[in-house]
Design a protein around this motif. Structure first.
Motif, mmCIF file in Angstrom:
data_model
loop_
_atom_site.group_PDB
_atom_site.id
_atom_site.type_symbol
_atom_site.label_atom_id
_atom_site.label_comp_id
_atom_site.label_asym_id
_atom_site.label_seq_id
_atom_site.Cartn_x
_atom_site.Cartn_y
_atom_site.Cartn_z
ATOM 1 N N ALA A 36 -18.670 15.927 -22.366
ATOM 2 C CA ALA A 36 -19.869 15.119 -22.599
ATOM 3 C C ALA A 36 -20.783 15.792 -23.620
ATOM 4 O O ALA A 36 -21.310 15.132 -24.527
ATOM 5 N N ALA A 37 -20.957 17.112 -23.492
ATOM 6 C CA ALA A 37 -21.864 17.830 -24.396
ATOM 7 C C ALA A 37 -21.350 17.819 -25.833
ATOM 8 O O ALA A 37 -22.105 17.558 -26.776
ATOM 9 N N GLN A 59 -21.298 14.127 -27.271
ATOM 10 C CA GLN A 59 -22.658 13.634 -27.524
ATOM 11 C C GLN A 59 -23.211 14.243 -28.806
ATOM 12 O O GLN A 59 -23.870 13.565 -29.600
ATOM 13 N N LYS A 111 -25.974 6.059 -25.852
ATOM 14 C CA LYS A 111 -26.291 6.698 -24.569
ATOM 15 C C LYS A 111 -25.038 7.317 -23.958
ATOM 16 O O LYS A 111 -23.994 6.677 -23.907
ATOM 17 N N TRP A 112 -25.187 8.538 -23.525
ATOM 18 C CA TRP A 112 -24.105 9.237 -22.823
ATOM 19 C C TRP A 112 -24.508 9.438 -21.371
ATOM 20 O O TRP A 112 -25.630 9.868 -21.080
ATOM 21 N N HIS A 113 -23.582 9.119 -20.464
ATOM 22 C CA HIS A 113 -23.799 9.308 -19.035
ATOM 23 C C HIS A 113 -22.784 10.326 -18.520
ATOM 24 O O HIS A 113 -21.586 10.214 -18.802
ATOM 25 N N LEU A 114 -23.246 11.301 -17.778
ATOM 26 C CA LEU A 114 -22.366 12.249 -17.081
ATOM 27 C C LEU A 114 -22.651 12.110 -15.598
ATOM 28 O O LEU A 114 -23.789 12.321 -15.152
ATOM 29 N N LEU A 143 -28.479 19.595 -21.168
ATOM 30 C CA LEU A 143 -27.886 18.266 -21.320
ATOM 31 C C LEU A 143 -28.955 17.180 -21.339
ATOM 32 O O LEU A 143 -28.924 16.271 -22.188
ATOM 33 N N ARG A 144 -29.897 17.242 -20.402
ATOM 34 C CA ARG A 144 -30.924 16.208 -20.334
ATOM 35 C C ARG A 144 -31.871 16.262 -21.523
ATOM 36 O O ARG A 144 -32.314 15.218 -22.019
ATOM 37 N N ILE A 201 -28.596 13.291 -22.665
ATOM 38 C CA ILE A 201 -27.500 12.884 -21.778
ATOM 39 C C ILE A 201 -28.069 12.570 -20.404
ATOM 40 O O ILE A 201 -28.801 13.388 -19.821
ATOM 41 N N GLU A 202 -27.765 11.399 -19.898
ATOM 42 C CA GLU A 202 -28.241 11.001 -18.575
ATOM 43 C C GLU A 202 -27.269 11.520 -17.523
ATOM 44 O O GLU A 202 -26.140 11.044 -17.427
#
Length: 453
Positions: free
Chosen positions: A178-179, A182, A201-204, A227-228, A232-233
């Protein structure tokens, strides 16, 4: 007198380390070694997120088996699909789909693991994994394709679904994936003037209450903040209820328009361990501290497929499925095979975990070498230094270092190669988990072999 035949199944960290040590320490003519591997490389799995984000080329993390060996090992291009311990035969499906039988005197089972899935509607058809080199290459192409298609679309709903990405799994693989991805889309969107960066938008998400709990509370919170802060949500205590082709439903009731679902929610031992009768611990083969399989003559198991007792921790703990343990188990098992050949006592595997590294892309990382908590540039240096050192050939080290330097100087590139662009790419398409035999089929196969002989 025929030389003993040692068969090593799997070319991951455990299998390759075992073979390398055997090649160095076996006396001339002492034993024959064969390695079963579907590909001619050892995959350096921890760097797959960097392949998916384009920081590294696929070839960089594919360490050639023939460069890293001393040419004393016969490499069988295929995968083991069954083992008959009574007949001492391993059933192998070659890359041509030809099924062959390989007899052995000693077998080392290090087939690794496969992606763990659950009975979630639509998951197998719509999720993509991050366990193989092909999956990482596909995910990179797929993510860039979503930007291209969203930029060309006049449909707001389609655009919204193409610009939301969901990664399931808050472990190392999911967090790094994700990181890194993103960061790729954030840098890429500047080249898409028709796209609003706020729409990406990226969701983890992870069902666990903490992100990477192995890091400890302080470093875990540090990683979560990184991350936030990058947009990243992160949703904890949440998983997937249903996966569709253009939307994903979370277990908390949210419905997210999404055409990219990346599944990294854990691993399970290779189905090879179910092809013969043996005791298991949470799906992994139950072995002794010296990694032999009780009740099965000449059989050893290690790595992700084996529940190797963690004597450093005690209290019945087993070693986690990490590269660090797999490499050291491979070396210890090679020594135990040599001891078996020379009628010497076997030694148990004991190793204290040296720490953890998590690369979050760019200058962001958290690391815990030897219990020392680090974050930022220092942690990034430790993480990359550890991975670079662990690569087994100078060619691989040169490629990885060159890629890192080019990326640092020139930034990301957003070229889409078209890999499998018109084919569905599901979890089953890459990991071939449906090719293994049942114990009954293995026995029937070897019985027919005896009849033919």
């Amino acid at each position: 007198m025929a030389r003993p035949r040692i068969l090593v199944v799997g070319a991951g960290f455990a299998g390759v380390e075992c073979v390398r040590r055997l090649e160095r320490r076996l006396r001339p003519g002492e034993a024959d070694i064969a390695l079963v591997a579907p590909f001619s490389y050892q995959l350096y799995l921890p760097l797959l997120p960097q392949v998916a984000s384009g920081v590294l080329t696929p070839q960089s993390v594919a360490v050639s088996l023939r460069r890293s060996s001393r040419h004393r090992t016969r490499i069988i291009p295929g995968g083991a699909v069954g083992v008959d311990p009574m007949a001492k035969i391993c059933v192998i499906r070659k890359i041509t789909d030809e099924v062959v039988d390989e007899p052995y005197d000693y077998i080392v089972l290090s087939p690794g693991s496969v992606t763990r899935t659950f009975d979630i509607p639509g998951l197998l058809d719509n999720a993509r994994g991050m366990k193989t080199l092909a999956e990482a290459a596909f995910v990179r192409d797929h993510v860039i394709a979503q930007l291209d298609l969203a930029d060309a679309s006049h449909d707001e709903e389609e655009r919204a679904s193409r610009l939301q990405f969901v990664v399931v799994g808050g472990g190392y693989a999911g967090t790094e994936t994700a990181a890194c991805l993103q960061r790729l889309t954030t840098n890429a969107v500047r080249h898409y003037p028709r796209l609003d960066p706020k729409l990406i938008k990226w969701h983890l998400i992870d069902i666990a209450p903490k992100l990477m709990p192995e890091l400890g509370d302080k470093l875990g919170e540090s990683a979560l903040k990184v991350l936030r802060d990058r947009g990243i949500e992160v949703s904890l205590g949440v998983s997937i209820a249903e996966a569709g082709p253009d939307q994903v439903t979370f277990t908390d009731g949210r419905v997210v328009p999404c055409r990219t679902l990346i599944w990294t929610a854990g691993v399970t031992a290779s189905p090879l361990v179910t092809t013969f009768d043996a005791e298991t611990v949470r799906g992994r083969l139950a072995v002794t501290p010296d990694m032999s399989l009780p009740g099965h003559d000449g059989m050893f198991a290690l790595g992700d497929a084996a529940a190797v007792p963690d004597l450093a921790k005690g209290d019945g703990a087993v070693c986690p499925p990490t590269a660090q343990h797999a490499m050291r188990q491979g070396r210890r098992l090679a020594d135990n095979l040599l001891a078996t050949l020379r009628n010497q006592p076997l030694r148990p595997y004991v190793h204290k975990d040296l720490g953890l590294v998590v690369d979050l892309g760019g200058r962001d990382a958290v690391s815990k070498p030897l219990g020392i908590e680090m974050h930022g540039i220092g942690a990034q240096a430790v993480a990359r230094g550890y991975h670079w050192t662990a690569l087994r050939t100078n060619v691989a080290k040169a490629r990885v270092m060159t890629n890192w330097l080019i990326n640092a100087a020139a930034g990301d590139d957003f070229v889409r190669t078209g890999f499998q662009s018109r084919k569905p790419a599901t979890l089953r398409d890459f990991e071939h988990t449906d090719s293994y035999l049942t114990p009954g089929q293995v026995r029937e196969h070897t019985a027919s072999l005896n009849t033919r002989m």
